[in-house]
Design a protein around this motif. Structure first.
Motif: not given
Length: 112
Positions: A40-45, A78-79, A82
Motif C-alpha cells: 500500500g506504500l508503493i506507487r504502481i503504474d 514491485w511492478h 503487482h
C-alpha cells in the motif's frame, strides 16, 4: 538504470549496486504474498506493470532489526509483484541478499 534508488520512508537502497551484489547468490523462488505487507506504500503504474518481464528476479534484502516473518523487503520488483498477483501467480524468481549486501547497498536509514 544505473542511478535507480529504492526509497521507503527514511530508508534508501542503491538498486544498481544491489543488482551487482545479487549475482553472488542463487536465484530462488519467492512466495510473493509474504512480501506484500507494505504494498500500500508503493506507487504502481498499472500500464507499466502490464509490460514487465516476470522472469527477471526480484531483489530482496533483509531488514536489520526487524523480526521474521516481516524482515524481508523487496527493493526492486514491485511492478512484477503487482502483475504476478493480477495473474494469480504465487511465486516469482528472486535474489535474497544477505545482511552484508543490504548494508553495502543501503544509502540511508537505520544507523547509517
Amino acid at each position: 538504470m544505473d542511478d535507480e534508488v529504492f526509497t521507503l520512508l527514511g530508508w534508501a537502497w542503491d538498486v544498481a549496486l544491489a543488482s551487482r551484489l545479487a549475482r553472488r547468490h542463487p536465484i530462488r523462488p519467492a512466495a510473493i504474498r509474504t512480501l506484500t505487507g507494505i504494498m500500500g506504500l508503493i506507487r504502481i503504474d498499472p500500464d507499466h506493470a502490464a509490460t514487465v518481464d516476470l522472469t527477471k528476479p526480484l531483489l530482496i534484502v533483509p531488514l536489520p532489526y526487524a523480526p521474521p516473518p516481516g524482515n524481508r523487503l523487496v527493493i526492486d520488483g514491485w511492478h512484477r509483484i503487482h502483475r504476478a498477483l493480477d495473474l494469480g501467480l504465487e511465486e516469482l524468481p528472486a535474489f535474497f541478499l544477505d545482511l552484508t549486501d543490504e548494508r553495502a547497498c543501503r544509502l540511508r536509514g537505520g544507523d547509517v
